[in-house]
Scaffold this motif. Sequence first.
Motif, PDB file in Angstrom:
ATOM      1  N   GLY A 162       0.800  -1.204   0.000  1.00 25.01           N
ATOM      2  CA  GLY A 162       0.000   0.000   0.000  1.00 25.01           C
ATOM      3  C   GLY A 162       0.838   1.261   0.000  1.00 25.01           C
ATOM      4  N   HIS A 163       2.169   1.090   0.158  1.00 27.63           N
ATOM      5  CA  HIS A 163       3.030   2.276   0.166  1.00 27.63           C
ATOM      6  C   HIS A 163       3.404   2.667  -1.246  1.00 27.63           C
ATOM      7  CE1 HIS A 163       3.319   2.421   4.411  1.00 27.63           C
ATOM      8  NE2 HIS A 163       3.758   1.187   4.494  1.00 27.63           N
ATOM      9  N   LEU A 164       3.049   3.868  -1.614  1.00 30.01           N
ATOM     10  CA  LEU A 164       3.375   4.404  -2.923  1.00 30.01           C
ATOM     11  C   LEU A 164       4.869   4.312  -3.174  1.00 30.01           C
ATOM     12  CD1 LEU A 164       2.153   5.826  -5.272  1.00 30.01           C
ATOM     13  CD2 LEU A 164       2.569   7.973  -4.147  1.00 30.01           C
ATOM     14  N   THR A 202       9.813  -0.379  -6.816  1.00 35.25           N
ATOM     15  CA  THR A 202       9.760  -1.576  -7.655  1.00 35.25           C
ATOM     16  C   THR A 202       9.906  -1.215  -9.123  1.00 35.25           C
ATOM     17  OG1 THR A 202       8.167  -2.382  -6.081  1.00 35.25           O
ATOM     18  CG2 THR A 202       8.457  -3.666  -8.073  1.00 35.25           C
ATOM     19  N   ILE A 203       9.161  -0.182  -9.539  1.00 31.28           N
ATOM     20  CA  ILE A 203       9.229   0.185 -10.953  1.00 31.28           C
ATOM     21  C   ILE A 203      10.643   0.626 -11.314  1.00 31.28           C
ATOM     22  CG2 ILE A 203       8.390   1.827 -12.674  1.00 31.28           C
ATOM     23  CD1 ILE A 203       5.732   1.813 -11.362  1.00 31.28           C
ATOM     24  N   MET A 207       1.332  -2.662  -9.422  1.00 32.61           N
ATOM     25  CA  MET A 207       0.949  -2.470  -8.023  1.00 32.61           C
ATOM     26  C   MET A 207      -0.100  -1.402  -7.797  1.00 32.61           C
ATOM     27  SD  MET A 207       4.600  -2.859  -6.463  1.00 32.61           S
ATOM     28  CE  MET A 207       5.147  -4.402  -5.819  1.00 32.61           C
ATOM     29  N   PHE A 238       4.884   9.003 -13.770  1.00 34.23           N
ATOM     30  CA  PHE A 238       6.195   8.374 -13.784  1.00 34.23           C
ATOM     31  C   PHE A 238       6.327   7.471 -15.017  1.00 34.23           C
ATOM     32  CE2 PHE A 238       9.399   5.624 -11.632  1.00 34.23           C
ATOM     33  CZ  PHE A 238      10.310   6.619 -11.414  1.00 34.23           C
ATOM     34  N   LYS A 244      -2.374   8.156  -6.040  1.00 32.50           N
ATOM     35  CA  LYS A 244      -1.413   7.105  -6.353  1.00 32.50           C
ATOM     36  C   LYS A 244      -1.338   6.892  -7.862  1.00 32.50           C
ATOM     37  CE  LYS A 244      -1.244   4.128  -2.349  1.00 32.50           C
ATOM     38  NZ  LYS A 244      -1.821   2.954  -1.701  1.00 32.50           N
ATOM     39  N   ASP A 274      -5.076  -0.953  -5.596  1.00 35.70           N
ATOM     40  CA  ASP A 274      -5.411   0.224  -4.797  1.00 35.70           C
ATOM     41  C   ASP A 274      -6.348   1.152  -5.572  1.00 35.70           C
ATOM     42  OD1 ASP A 274      -3.737  -0.913  -3.057  1.00 35.70           O
ATOM     43  OD2 ASP A 274      -2.115   0.547  -3.210  1.00 35.70           O
ATOM     44  N   LEU A 307       2.155   7.582  -9.947  1.00 35.33           N
ATOM     45  CA  LEU A 307       2.778   6.455 -10.638  1.00 35.33           C
ATOM     46  C   LEU A 307       2.597   6.572 -12.144  1.00 35.33           C
ATOM     47  CD1 LEU A 307       1.690   3.615  -8.233  1.00 35.33           C
ATOM     48  CD2 LEU A 307       3.994   4.436  -8.588  1.00 35.33           C
ATOM     49  N   VAL A 343       8.341  -0.800 -20.053  1.00 36.21           N
ATOM     50  CA  VAL A 343       7.953  -0.298 -18.731  1.00 36.21           C
ATOM     51  C   VAL A 343       6.646   0.499 -18.832  1.00 36.21           C
ATOM     52  CG1 VAL A 343       8.599   1.176 -16.812  1.00 36.21           C
ATOM     53  CG2 VAL A 343      10.320  -0.238 -17.918  1.00 36.21           C
ATOM     54  N   PRO A 385       6.059  -6.551 -13.109  1.00 37.38           N
ATOM     55  CA  PRO A 385       5.987  -5.930 -11.791  1.00 37.38           C
ATOM     56  C   PRO A 385       5.523  -4.461 -11.812  1.00 37.38           C
ATOM     57  CG  PRO A 385       8.232  -5.866 -12.588  1.00 37.38           C
ATOM     58  CD  PRO A 385       7.392  -6.401 -13.698  1.00 37.38           C
ATOM     59  N   PHE A 386       4.777  -4.065 -12.804  1.00 43.38           N
ATOM     60  CA  PHE A 386       4.325  -2.665 -12.826  1.00 43.38           C
ATOM     61  C   PHE A 386       2.835  -2.578 -12.483  1.00 43.38           C
ATOM     62  CE2 PHE A 386       7.437  -3.449 -16.241  1.00 43.38           C
ATOM     63  CZ  PHE A 386       8.514  -2.845 -15.634  1.00 43.38           C
ATOM     64  N   PHE A 409       7.017   2.236  -2.058  1.00 36.10           N
ATOM     65  CA  PHE A 409       7.484   0.904  -2.413  1.00 36.10           C
ATOM     66  C   PHE A 409       7.151   0.582  -3.864  1.00 36.10           C
ATOM     67  CE2 PHE A 409       6.737  -3.698  -2.555  1.00 36.10           C
ATOM     68  CZ  PHE A 409       8.014  -4.121  -2.260  1.00 36.10           C
ATOM     69  N   TYR A 410       5.972   1.020  -4.302  1.00 32.03           N
ATOM     70  CA  TYR A 410       5.580   0.759  -5.702  1.00 32.03           C
ATOM     71  C   TYR A 410       6.571   1.421  -6.649  1.00 32.03           C
ATOM     72  CZ  TYR A 410       0.976  -0.373  -3.710  1.00 32.03           C
ATOM     73  OH  TYR A 410      -0.044  -0.908  -2.986  1.00 32.03           O
ATOM     74  N   LEU A 411       6.887   2.691  -6.340  1.00 32.75           N
ATOM     75  CA  LEU A 411       7.829   3.424  -7.191  1.00 32.75           C
ATOM     76  C   LEU A 411       9.175   2.726  -7.217  1.00 32.75           C
ATOM     77  CD1 LEU A 411       7.134   7.160  -6.381  1.00 32.75           C
ATOM     78  CD2 LEU A 411       6.963   6.052  -8.578  1.00 32.75           C
ATOM     79  N   GLU A 430      -7.178   8.681  -2.396  1.00 30.21           N
ATOM     80  CA  GLU A 430      -5.903   7.968  -2.356  1.00 30.21           C
ATOM     81  C   GLU A 430      -5.643   7.304  -3.707  1.00 30.21           C
ATOM     82  OE1 GLU A 430      -5.662   5.005   0.709  1.00 30.21           O
ATOM     83  OE2 GLU A 430      -3.891   4.129  -0.234  1.00 30.21           O
TER      84      GLU A 430
END
Lengths: 770, 492
Positions: A558-560, A566-567, B234, B174, B167, B238, B171, B221, B231-232, A562-564, B163
Amino acid sequence: MLLAVVSGFAAALFAPFIHRRLPRYSGWLFATLPAGLFVYFVSFSGRIAEAEPPRFAYTWLGSLGIDLTFHVDGLSLLFALLIAAIGALVIVYSGSYLAGHAEQGIFFSHMLAFMASMLGLVLADNAIVLFIFWELTSLSSYFLIGFDHRRAGARHAALQALLVTGLGGLALLAGLILMGSVFGTLEISQWMLTGDAIRFHVLYLPIVLLIAGAAFTKSAQIPFHFWLPNAMEAPAPVSTYLHSATMVKAGIYLLARLNPVLGDTVMWSALVTTFGAATMVTGAYLALVHVDLKRILAYTTISALGMMTMLLGIGTPIAIQACVVFLLAHALYKGALFLVAGAIDHATGVRDATRLGGLFGQMPVVAIAGLVAALSSAGVPPHLGFVGKELVYQALSEHLLNAILLGAMLLTSISFVAVAGVVGYRPFFEGMRDVAREPHPPGLSLCLGPALLAALGLIIGVAPGLVEHWLVAPAASAIGFQPVAVELALWHGFHYNLLLTLFAFATGMFVYSRWDGFRAVCTSLDASASFGPARGYDLLLTATSAAARATTRILQSGHLHFYLLTIVVTAIALIGGSLLTQHLPLGVSRWSDVRIHEFVLAVLVLAATVLVVRARKLITAVVSLGVVGYGVALFFLFFSAPDLAMTQFAIESLSVLLLVLVLFRLPEIERYSRTSERVRDAVPALIFGGLMTILVLTVTALSREARLAPFFAEHSYPDAKGMNVVNVILVDFRGLDTMGEITVLSIAAIGVFSLLKLFLKGKRESEGNP
Amino acid sequence: MEQVMSTINLSAIYPEIILTCFSLLILLMQSFSTPRFKEYYGYVSLVGVLAALAFVVMEPSSFFAQTVVYSFNDMWVVDNYARFFKLIFLLGTGLTILISMKYLEDEAMQYGEYFALILFATIGMMIMASAGELITLFLGLELMSLSLYVLAGYTRVRMVSNEAALKYFILGSFATGFLLYGIALIYGSTGTTSIRAVAASVGKYGLYSPGLVMGMAMLVVAFGFKAALVPFHMWTPDVYEGAPAPITAFMSAGPKAAAFAAFARVFMEGLPALQMEWTWLIWIMAALTMTIGNVIALVQDNIKRMLAYSSIAHAGYVLVAFLAAGELGISSVLYYLLTYTFMNIGAFAIITALSGRGEPRVFVRDYQGLGFQHPFAAVAMSLFLFSLAGIPPTGGFMGKFYIFSAAVKEGYIGLAVIGVVNSVVSVYYYLRVTVAMYMEEPSSVREAEAAAPIFSPALVIAIFISAYGVLSLGLFPSSYVAIVKQSFLALQ
C-alpha cells in the motif's frame, strides 16, 4: 442428434417452472425425456452392428477446427443407453425422494443438465466438444453434491470434487490440444485412422500422463480417489446417477475411447494397469472399514472403477470384453444398491449399517431388489455380476503377471461378497437394531428404480445372449478398434476360475460374519485418515492460501514509495541489462568545447538538486527546485532556443508560486524515513540517475540530420505565399494545431466558467442558510 | 488489401471528432442549462457513443472492405485492427455509461464532467489504437490517462477514492516519463517517430544503435504500467478498490485494451526486428503476471480488489497470446479482449448495483444468499464469474482456448502450462463468490434487507448486453472469429 443432446439443457431451463406447476408429477414428467432418448438410442443399435457408425456434424467454429460433431459407435451407444435408462429411473425416484423439498425444481434442472452434458460427453467426436461437456459434468456435479447447501460438509465436498475433477479437466484439455497438434485434427474418429504415428512421437509421454491424469481424477483412481466418498454428501439419486452409474465412468470412457490411439504400449499398460489394480485393492479394503452405507458403496465403486481401469490397461480382447460386461453389470447392480440405500435412508433416517436391521417387513420390494443386486455384486450365479467376474478372472489369468493380478482380484472379490452381505442382507434380514424413528414404507416411485435395475441384472445374467451381439460386441469392438466376437455364457464348464469364485464366496461369507471384529482391527491399524491424499489436498489448500497471504503482504504494502521503488528497480534491471550488451558511444570527445559559464551553471543546478533532497523546510525545497528549473531554462537560452527558454521561465515561476501558496497551508516536513531507508532509496536513485545520464550522452552522441528550420524557410513563400515564416507556420503548416489550441482554450474557459458557477452557487446557498 | 494514403483525410477521424463534439456539448449543457437537465447527460453521451460506433464501422470505408487508410502523413492509420479496438472501447464506454447513470444519482454526483471525461478518455484510447506515429500515440495515452486520474478520484468525499487518484497520478506520470524517454531514444536511433518508418529504418540498417534496445525496454515499462503487468501492476488493486465501481469497470476494460493495442502495434509493426530481444522479457512478464495476479486474488475479501488482481491475471493471459503473435496469436488477443470487456463490465455492473450508497457492500460476504433473494442477478453474476474462470460454454472459455492453442502452436508450451495451472487456481476464487451467493446464508436477516440491490433499467440493459456477449462468444464463436481474423490481417 444435436436435438437429443441439447434437449436436456432446454428441459433444465424450464424444469423449475414446470415443477412449480406440477409438483407431484414432475418426476414422472421429466423422466419421459430420458425415456424417449433411450428409445431413440436403441434405434441406432441395428445400424451400428452392421455398418460404419453414424456421424453427425454441425458447423460451429470451423476456422479453429472445432465443429459440433457427434459419433455413435458401440462404446458411445452403451454409455448413452445407460445414461438415458438410469437417468429416467433416477428422476422418477427423486420425484418421491425429495418430495416437498423447497428446491426440488432446481434439483431436476441440475439433473437434466447433467444428463445432457453426460450424453454430449460420450457422443462427441470433436475433442474440444468432448472437453466442454466433460467440464459441464464436473460443474453440474458440483451443484448436485452441494445441493444440501445448508450443511458445511456438503459445500466442502462439492468444492473438493470440483477442484479435483476440474484439475483433471484442464489436464484433459492440455492433452487433447497436444494430440490435436500431433494429428493436425481434433476429430477423434480421424485419430483412429492415423495409425502408430503418435506412439513414437516426442509428446507421447506427456500426452499419456495428461490423459491418464484426467481419467484418474474423474474416475476416482488413487491418489485422487478421496473426493468420491466425500461426495456422498449428495442426495441418494445423485450418488446413484453421477457417482456410480455414469459420471465417474467418464474416465473409463476416456481411456476406452483413446485406447486405439494411445494404447498397446508398455508405458500405457504399465501405468493404467498399476493404478487400476492399486485402486481396486485399496477401494475393496476401505469398503470394509466404514459403516455408512453410502460410503461403503462409494469405496466399492472406487474398487470397481479400478478394476475396469486395470482391464483397459491389459487391453487384450478378452480383457476389453470383460471390462464392457463388468461395466454394464456394475451400472445395474450398483445403481440398484445406491437407490436401496437411499430408500432405507429415506424411510429410517439412518445410514449406519451397524444400526440397521429387520427392515424386510416394512419394505419387501426394496429388500428383494437389494438382495438380488447384492448377489450380483458378489458375483453369485446366475447374475450378470457372475458373468462379468468370470470374464475378469479369465482375462487376468492370461496376463503375464497373472499371479499378482489374480491375487488382487481375489481379495477384491472377497470384499465384494462381504460388502454385499452388509448392504444387501444385513439391513433387511438380520434382527432389528436401534432405528431412531418408525420406518415408513416406500412408495411406487422409490421401488421402481431398484427393482427394475436389479431385475435387469438377473435377466441378462440368465440370458446373456440378450445383449451380447448388439450391445457388448460393438462396444468391445470400438474399444479395441477391431471386430471382437463375443460369446457370453453363464456356464463355462468346470474351470479353475470357478474354484476362485467359490473360494472368494466362502471367505467373503466368513469376513461378513466377523465384520465387526474385522472393522475394529482395521480401525486401530488405520492410518490412512491422517496421512492420505485427502490430507494432502487440505494441506495444499492451506499452504496456497498462506502463500497468497504472504505474497500480498510483501507485494501489496500500500506504500506508494514501495511501488515506485519496484518500478525503478525493474527499469534499472531492464535498461542496465540492455546497456551491458551494447557498445555505447558516449561522445566524450565533444566535451572539450564546454565553456566556463556552462560549467558554472551545471554546478549550480547540481547543487540546487542536492538541496532539494536535503532541505528540512518545504520552502527551501521549493525554491531550490525553482533554481533547477531556471538553470535548465538558461541552458536552453545558451543553446539558442529562446522560445523554449521563455516557456520554461514562465512555467517555473508559476509552479514555484503555486507550490509556495499551497505549501503555506501544509505542515512542515518531518523525518518520515529512517537513515537505513534513505540509504536504500539513495542507491537505486543514484544508479537510475547514472543510467539516465548515460542515455542522454548516448543519444546526443548520435548525429541527426532532420532539421526543420530550413524546410520552413524554403517553403513559406513558394507554397503558402507568406513572407512572415512564423505567421505561415501558425496559419498554414500548423493550421490544425492552431485550431486545436483554440479549442483547448475554449474548453478551459468553459471549465473555469463551470467552477465559477459552482462557486457562486455555493456562496449563494451559504448566504441563503446562514 | 487496398491502401489509401493521403495527407489529410478528415473522414478517418470522424468518430473521434463526433465524440469530442459530444463531450463538449455535455460540458456546455452543464455550464449553461438548468440542473433539470442533469439526468440527460448520460443519454447524450450514449448517443455520442452510438454515433461514433456507426462511423467506426462505416467510415472512411466499410469494415468489411478491408481498406487501410493512412492520413495526416502516416500519423494516423485506420485499419481493421484499429477499428476492432475502437469497437471494444466504445462498447466498454457505452456499458459504463449505462451502469453509471443510476449510480451517480444515488451518490448525488450527477455532473456533466463525469461523462465528458469518460468520452475524453475514450477518444484518447481511440487515438492510441489508430496512432501510426509515436508522438500521436503519446498524446492519446496522455488524454486517456489524465481523464482517468480525475475519474478515479471522482467520489471526492471518500478518502479511498482520493488515495486512488493520487497514487494513480503519481505512478502514472512516472510511467509516462518512461514512454517519452523511450520514444526519444527510438527517435534518436532511427531519426523518425513514424512506426512504419522505424520498422523500415531498423530493417535497413539493422540494430546499429544501442539506444534502440533501451528505448524498447522503456516502452515495455510504460506499456507494462498501463496494461498492469507484473511488476508494474501495483497501482491496480489500490486504484480499482478506491475508484467508483463503474469507473473501475471502465478502467479494467478499455484502457487496458488500449495499452495492448498500442503495445502490439509498436512492437509487431515497428520493432519486429527486435523480437529476439523482447521475447524472453515478455515470457517472464507473462508468467509472473498470471501467477502473481491469481495467487494474490485467492485471499482477497473485497470483491473489487479481487477482480483487480483477476484483471492483472487476465492481462497475463493476453500477454501469452501477444507473445505467440502471428495470425492466431493476435486474433486471439482481440477475441479475448472483447470477451473480457463483456464479462468484466458485466460483473462490475452487478457489483455496482449491490454496492449501495458510498459502496459499503463490496465484500464477498455481502453476496451471501443473493441466489435466493435476487435469482436473476445471481445467475448473471455466476455467468460472468464462470466466464472469467474460463469454464465452458462461456466466451471466457473460448478465449482461453484460443490463446492457449496459439501458444501451443507457436511452441510456447511451458507458458501454456503455466496459464492452464493458473486457470485452475482462478476457479477457486471466482467460485467463492458463487458459493456465497448460492450456498451460504446471509449473516443476519436485517443485513439481507439492507443489501437490497438497486437495479435501474439502464443497468439491467447493461447486464443483458454483457450476458448476451458472454454467451454468444461462447456458443456461437464462429462469426466473431471471422471478424477478429479480418482485423488481424490489417496488421500485416
